[in-house]
Design a protein around this motif. Structure first.
Motif, PDB file in Angstrom:
ATOM      1  N   SER A 188       0.841  -1.214   0.000  1.00 12.51           N
ATOM      2  CA  SER A 188       0.000   0.000   0.000  1.00 12.51           C
ATOM      3  C   SER A 188       0.867   1.250   0.000  1.00 12.51           C
ATOM      4  O   SER A 188       0.589   2.225  -0.708  1.00 12.51           O
ATOM      5  N   ALA A 189       1.915   1.198   0.814  1.00 12.02           N
ATOM      6  CA  ALA A 189       2.815   2.354   0.888  1.00 12.02           C
ATOM      7  C   ALA A 189       3.464   2.610  -0.458  1.00 12.02           C
ATOM      8  O   ALA A 189       3.618   3.767  -0.895  1.00 12.02           O
ATOM      9  N   MET A 190       3.882   1.550  -1.127  1.00 12.63           N
ATOM     10  CA  MET A 190       4.507   1.683  -2.444  1.00 12.63           C
ATOM     11  C   MET A 190       3.537   2.310  -3.437  1.00 12.63           C
ATOM     12  O   MET A 190       3.913   3.191  -4.222  1.00 12.63           O
ATOM     13  N   ILE A 191       2.290   1.859  -3.399  1.00 11.08           N
ATOM     14  CA  ILE A 191       1.301   2.399  -4.339  1.00 11.08           C
ATOM     15  C   ILE A 191       1.073   3.887  -4.075  1.00 11.08           C
ATOM     16  O   ILE A 191       1.036   4.703  -4.994  1.00 11.08           O
ATOM     17  N   VAL A 192       0.939   4.218  -2.776  1.00 10.03           N
ATOM     18  CA  VAL A 192       0.765   5.639  -2.414  1.00 10.03           C
ATOM     19  C   VAL A 192       1.969   6.447  -2.912  1.00 10.03           C
ATOM     20  O   VAL A 192       1.820   7.528  -3.482  1.00 10.03           O
ATOM     21  N   ALA A 193       3.164   5.900  -2.701  1.00 11.22           N
ATOM     22  CA  ALA A 193       4.388   6.615  -3.108  1.00 11.22           C
ATOM     23  C   ALA A 193       4.409   6.815  -4.615  1.00 11.22           C
ATOM     24  O   ALA A 193       4.765   7.897  -5.110  1.00 11.22           O
ATOM     25  N   ILE A 194       4.031   5.778  -5.358  1.00  8.09           N
ATOM     26  CA  ILE A 194       4.042   5.891  -6.824  1.00  8.09           C
ATOM     27  C   ILE A 194       3.068   6.961  -7.279  1.00  8.09           C
ATOM     28  O   ILE A 194       3.374   7.786  -8.152  1.00  8.09           O
ATOM     29  N   VAL A 195       1.874   6.956  -6.676  1.00  9.77           N
ATOM     30  CA  VAL A 195       0.858   7.950  -7.053  1.00  9.77           C
ATOM     31  C   VAL A 195       1.357   9.363  -6.725  1.00  9.77           C
ATOM     32  O   VAL A 195       1.271  10.271  -7.553  1.00  9.77           O
ATOM     33  N   VAL A 196       1.885   9.509  -5.517  1.00 13.09           N
ATOM     34  CA  VAL A 196       2.352  10.842  -5.097  1.00 13.09           C
ATOM     35  C   VAL A 196       3.477  11.320  -5.995  1.00 13.09           C
ATOM     36  O   VAL A 196       3.483  12.459  -6.465  1.00 13.09           O
ATOM     37  N   TYR A 197       4.436  10.436  -6.274  1.00 10.93           N
ATOM     38  CA  TYR A 197       5.557  10.819  -7.123  1.00 10.93           C
ATOM     39  C   TYR A 197       5.084  11.205  -8.517  1.00 10.93           C
ATOM     40  O   TYR A 197       5.563  12.177  -9.102  1.00 10.93           O
ATOM     41  N   THR A 198       4.147  10.420  -9.055  1.00  7.06           N
ATOM     42  CA  THR A 198       3.654  10.710 -10.408  1.00  7.06           C
ATOM     43  C   THR A 198       2.994  12.081 -10.439  1.00  7.06           C
ATOM     44  O   THR A 198       3.232  12.875 -11.359  1.00  7.06           O
ATOM     45  N   VAL A 199       2.175  12.368  -9.419  1.00  4.71           N
ATOM     46  CA  VAL A 199       1.511  13.672  -9.361  1.00  4.71           C
ATOM     47  C   VAL A 199       2.547  14.797  -9.258  1.00  4.71           C
ATOM     48  O   VAL A 199       2.449  15.811  -9.952  1.00  4.71           O
ATOM     49  N   MET A 200       3.560  14.590  -8.416  1.00 10.99           N
ATOM     50  CA  MET A 200       4.601  15.625  -8.256  1.00 10.99           C
ATOM     51  C   MET A 200       5.349  15.846  -9.561  1.00 10.99           C
ATOM     52  O   MET A 200       5.672  16.981  -9.935  1.00 10.99           O
ATOM     53  N   ILE A 201       5.634  14.759 -10.278  1.00 13.78           N
ATOM     54  CA  ILE A 201       6.367  14.887 -11.539  1.00 13.78           C
ATOM     55  C   ILE A 201       5.517  15.642 -12.557  1.00 13.78           C
ATOM     56  O   ILE A 201       5.994  16.557 -13.229  1.00 13.78           O
ATOM     57  N   LEU A 202       4.253  15.279 -12.668  1.00 13.34           N
ATOM     58  CA  LEU A 202       3.380  15.936 -13.643  1.00 13.34           C
ATOM     59  C   LEU A 202       3.217  17.411 -13.313  1.00 13.34           C
ATOM     60  O   LEU A 202       3.236  18.271 -14.204  1.00 13.34           O
ATOM     61  N   LEU A 203       3.075  17.717 -12.020  1.00 11.11           N
ATOM     62  CA  LEU A 203       2.958  19.124 -11.617  1.00 11.11           C
ATOM     63  C   LEU A 203       4.247  19.884 -11.931  1.00 11.11           C
ATOM     64  O   LEU A 203       4.218  21.025 -12.403  1.00 11.11           O
ATOM     65  N   SER A 204       5.383  19.233 -11.682  1.00 10.35           N
ATOM     66  CA  SER A 204       6.675  19.890 -11.948  1.00 10.35           C
ATOM     67  C   SER A 204       6.822  20.183 -13.431  1.00 10.35           C
ATOM     68  O   SER A 204       7.278  21.270 -13.820  1.00 10.35           O
ATOM     69  N   ILE A 205       6.441  19.232 -14.273  1.00 10.35           N
ATOM     70  CA  ILE A 205       6.563  19.428 -15.724  1.00 10.35           C
ATOM     71  C   ILE A 205       5.691  20.589 -16.160  1.00 10.35           C
ATOM     72  O   ILE A 205       6.073  21.404 -17.008  1.00 10.35           O
ATOM     73  N   ARG A 206       4.530  20.694 -15.545  1.00 10.63           N
ATOM     74  CA  ARG A 206       3.598  21.760 -15.928  1.00 10.63           C
ATOM     75  C   ARG A 206       4.062  23.127 -15.430  1.00 10.63           C
ATOM     76  O   ARG A 206       3.921  24.136 -16.114  1.00 10.63           O
ATOM     77  N   LEU A 207       4.642  23.145 -14.235  1.00 11.15           N
ATOM     78  CA  LEU A 207       4.891  24.426 -13.580  1.00 11.15           C
ATOM     79  C   LEU A 207       6.342  24.918 -13.694  1.00 11.15           C
ATOM     80  O   LEU A 207       6.607  26.086 -13.438  1.00 11.15           O
ATOM     81  N   TYR A 208       7.256  24.022 -14.066  1.00  7.18           N
ATOM     82  CA  TYR A 208       8.660  24.412 -14.090  1.00  7.18           C
ATOM     83  C   TYR A 208       8.946  25.298 -15.293  1.00  7.18           C
ATOM     84  O   TYR A 208       8.726  24.915 -16.431  1.00  7.18           O
ATOM     85  N   LYS A 209       9.415  26.510 -15.015  1.00  9.03           N
ATOM     86  CA  LYS A 209       9.838  27.400 -16.091  1.00  9.03           C
ATOM     87  C   LYS A 209      11.267  27.833 -15.768  1.00  9.03           C
ATOM     88  O   LYS A 209      11.471  28.703 -14.921  1.00  9.03           O
ATOM     89  N   PRO A 210      12.256  27.227 -16.435  1.00  8.91           N
ATOM     90  CA  PRO A 210      13.646  27.553 -16.121  1.00  8.91           C
ATOM     91  C   PRO A 210      13.909  29.045 -16.242  1.00  8.91           C
ATOM     92  O   PRO A 210      13.581  29.655 -17.262  1.00  8.91           O
ATOM     93  N   LYS A 211      14.470  29.618 -15.190  1.00 12.17           N
ATOM     94  CA  LYS A 211      14.766  31.051 -15.222  1.00 12.17           C
ATOM     95  C   LYS A 211      16.277  31.257 -15.184  1.00 12.17           C
ATOM     96  O   LYS A 211      17.027  30.372 -14.889  1.00 12.17           O
ATOM     97  N   ASP A 212      16.689  32.510 -15.454  1.00 11.54           N
ATOM     98  CA  ASP A 212      18.103  32.878 -15.364  1.00 11.54           C
ATOM     99  C   ASP A 212      18.987  32.058 -16.283  1.00 11.54           C
ATOM    100  O   ASP A 212      20.142  31.810 -15.988  1.00 11.54           O
ATOM    101  N   LEU A 213      18.438  31.628 -17.428  1.00 10.02           N
ATOM    102  CA  LEU A 213      19.293  30.865 -18.347  1.00 10.02           C
ATOM    103  C   LEU A 213      20.175  31.796 -19.168  1.00 10.02           C
ATOM    104  O   LEU A 213      19.837  32.917 -19.433  1.00 10.02           O
TER     105      LEU A 213
END
Lengths: 213, 283
Positions: A188-213
Motif C-alpha cells: 500500500s505504501a509503495m502504491i501511495v508513493a508511486i501515485v504521489v511521485y507521479t503527481v509531483m512529476i506531472l505538476l513539476s513538468i507543468r509548472l517548471y519554467k527555467p529562469k536565469d538561463l
C-alpha cells in the motif's frame, strides 16, 4: 536521461564525496549507540540521501551549467524526471546503507539478526510514505521556485527539517499504535508513493519554467 | 540551415530585432561590440530564452518542433557556460557518451591530448584557454550538423586558435552540409574562415556582407579637410573625423583607387569595418 543520472552521480561524488557518507555513517552510529530509535537514524539517512537530488539542482545553477545543459540533447521533461528518479535511487541507497550499518552495529551488540531485520522491515512502509510525500514535495517546490536564491532558502529549511523531523513512527507510538510487518502495508505504501511521485512529476513538468538561463 | 526571421526580444531598454540566415555548408560570423545582442541572439536561437515575436527555423523545422534527435545534431559553445565545474574532464566523456549515440570518444581523446587537456582534473582547475578548447572539442565530438559557437576562442593562444580553426575546417570538409554561426572578438581569425559577416549593434543587424567582399572591395580613405570637400561621396558608407583627418569607409575601393589615386586608400579588416560602422556617421 541516463546521461543526466551519470552527471548527477558524478557531481555528488566529486562535490560531496566520501565525506558525506562517513558523516552519515557517524550520525547513524551515534543515533544507534546512544539508544535512539533505529527508525529515526534510518529515516534521517534516507531523507538526507534523497536530498542530494535537490543538492544537484543547486549545483546545476552554479557556473551557469544549467544554461549549458539545456543546449544538450535533453528537454525539460528529462531534467525533471531525472531529478525525481535520482531522489528515489539515492533514498534507496540511504536506506540500504543505514540498514546495513544498523544491522552490523546491533549484530555486534549481540542482538538477534531476525529481530533486527524485522525492525527494519516494520518501518519500511512509513519511511516510503514520508519519503514520497515530503522529499518529493521539496523537489516540486524547488521546481516551482527555481531561482538561485529560492533554492538556497529551500535548502536551508530542508536541513532544518532533517535535523528536527518527527518520525511518523513517533506519532504512531504516541497514538499507541505499533506497526507490524505487513506485506499489505508495504505494498500500500509503495502504491501511495508511486501515485504521489507521479503527481509531483506531472505538476513539476507543468509548472517548471527555467529562469536565469 | 538556420533562419531567424524578424526575431524580437526586449530586455528593459534593450531591443533585439534581427533577421539572419545561415545556409548549409556556410560559416557565418556575428560580430559586434559588447552588449550588442550576440549572446541574446544565440540564446534565442537555441530556445534558452523566450522571444517576443519572430520565428526561428532550424533543420527546416520551427524551434518548438525541434526534438531530442535534432538536438543531437547541434553542437554548442557558450561563452560563459559549460558542464558543472566540479566534474572532471573524463566525467564529461561518460555523460556525452550516454547523451549522444554519435559521440566519438576517440576523436575527443585525440584532440584533448593535442590541446593538453588533462582528463583527471576538475574543470574548475583548468585555465580559461583550456576550458575553451574543451568546449570546442566537446561540441565537435558528436559530429553535429549545426554549430553555434559563442566566443569559442576566449583565452586561446595563437597555436591553439589555429588548431581549433583547422578542426572546424576538417569538420566542414567531412560534413559539408554543416551550418556554423560563430561570434568572436578576435576578428582576424574570422577573416580566414567565415564566409559571411553579420554586424550587430544595439540589437539590430546593420551589415551583412560576404567576407571576401569586405576584404577585397571595402577600403578606408584617409583625407584632409581640403581633399574631403573634393571627393565624390556617392560610395561612402560611413565617415569619421579624428584630429582633422577624415576617415571614409567605402565598399567601392576600385572606384576610388582609379579616380583618386593621390589619396591614401587602405585595405580594411573586420575590426576597422566594425569600428567605422559603430562610431562613424552616415555620409
Amino acid at each position: 536521461m541516463k546521461g543526466l543520472l551519470i552527471k548527477d552521480f558524478l557531481t555528488i561524488m566529486r562535490s560531496v564525496s566520501l565525506l558525506l557518507f562517513f558523516f552519515t555513517a557517524c550520525i547513524v552510529m551515534i543515533e544507534i549507540l546512544n539508544g535512539s530509535e533505529y527508525y529515526l537514524a534510518i529515516g534521517i539517512t534516507v531523507s538526507a540521501y534523497a536530498y542530494l537530488s535537490y543538492f544537484t539542482m543547486i549545483a546545476d545553477r552554479n557556473d551557469r551549467s544549467l544554461t549549458y545543459l539545456f543546449t544538450l540533447a535533453i528537454d525539460k521533461k528529462d531534467y525533471i524526471i531525472e531529478k525525481f528518479i535520482l531522489s528515489i535511487l539515492m533514498g534507496i541507497a540511504g536506506f540500504v546503507f543505514s540498514s546495513l550499518t544498523y544491522l552490523v552495529a546491533y549484530s555486534l551488540m549481540g542482538h538477534n539478526l531476525i529481530d533486527i531485520m524485522s525492525d527494519i522491515i516494520s518501518i519500511l512502509n512509513h519511511i516510503v510514505i514520508r519519503f514520497a510525500v515530503v522529499d518529493a514535495l521539496i523537489l516540486l517546490v524547488a521546481f516551482i521556485f527555481n531561482r538561485r536564491r529560492s533554492l538556497h532558502i529551500i535548502f536551508f529549511f530542508g536541513c532544518i527539517y532533517l535535523m528536527f523531523q518527527v518520525s511518523v513512527y513517533d506519532i504512531m507510538i504516541a497514538m499507541d499504535h505499533r506497526p507490524d510487518i505487513s506485506l499489505i502495508g508495504i505494498i500500500s505504501a509503495m502504491i501511495v508513493a508511486i501515485v504521489v511521485y507521479t503527481v509531483m512529476i506531472l505538476l513539476s513538468i507543468r509548472l517548471y519554467k527555467p529562469k536565469d538561463l | 540551415m538556420i533562419a531567424i526571421k524578424a526575431l524580437k526580444k526586449s530586455y528593459g531598454d534593450f531591443k533585439l530585432d534581427a533577421t539572419l540566415q545561415v545556409e548549409s555548408g556556410r560559416i557565418s560570423a556575428l560580430i559586434g561590440k559588447n552588449g550588442a545582442g550576440k549572446t541574446t541572439l544565440f540564446k534565442a536561437l537555441l530556445g534558452l530564452i523566450s522571444i517576443d515575436d519572430g520565428q526561428v527555423i532550424i533543420f527546416n523545422k520551427k524551434l518548438k518542433d525541434i526534438n531530442k534527435k535534432d538536438r543531437q545534431k547541434i553542437g554548442v559553445v557558450l561563452e560563459d557556460a559549460t558542464f558543472n565545474m566540479d566534474l572532471q574532464v573524463k566525467d564529461t566523456v561518460k555523460v556525452l557518451s550516454a547523451l549522444y549515440p554519435a559521440f566519438d570518444e576517440a576523436y575527443f581523446m585525440k584532440h584533448a591530448v593535442k590541446l593538453d587537456i588533462p582528463m583527471d582534473k576538475k574543470l574548475r582547475t583548468l585555465s580559461t584557454g583550456t576550458i575553451s578548447g574543451f568546449k570546442v572539442i566537446t561540441a565537435l565530438s558528436y559530429h553535429p550538423r549545426l554549430l553555434v559557437l559563442d566566443e569559442p576562442f576566449i583565452g586561446l593562444d595563437i597555436l591553439a586558435r589555429n588548431y581549433i580553426t583547422d578542426l572546424l575546417h576538417d569538420h566542414m570538409s567531412g560534413y559539408p552540409e554543416t551550418s556554423v554561426i560563430i561570434s568572436s572578438h578576435i576578428t582576424n581569425d574570422l577573416e580566414t574562415f567565415a564566409d559571411d559577416i553579420y554586424l550587430i549593434d544595439n540589437g539590430k543587424i546593420i551589415l551583412h556582407e560576404d567576407t571576401d567582399k569586405i576584404l577585397c572591395d571595402y577600403a578606408i580613405i584617409k583625407t584632409n579637410d581640403d581633399d574631403y570637400a573634393q571627393i565624390d561621396k556617392t560610395y561612402i558608407i560611413k565617415e569619421m573625423v579624428k584630429d582633422h583627418i577624415h576617415y571614409l569607409l567605402t565598399d567601392q575601393k576600385h572606384f576610388y583607387s582609379e579616380n583618386y589615386c593621390d589619396q591614401v586608400i587602405e585595405n580594411t579588416h573586420l575590426d576597422q569595418v566594425l569600428s567605422m560602422y559603430i562610431k562613424g556617421d552616415r555620409s
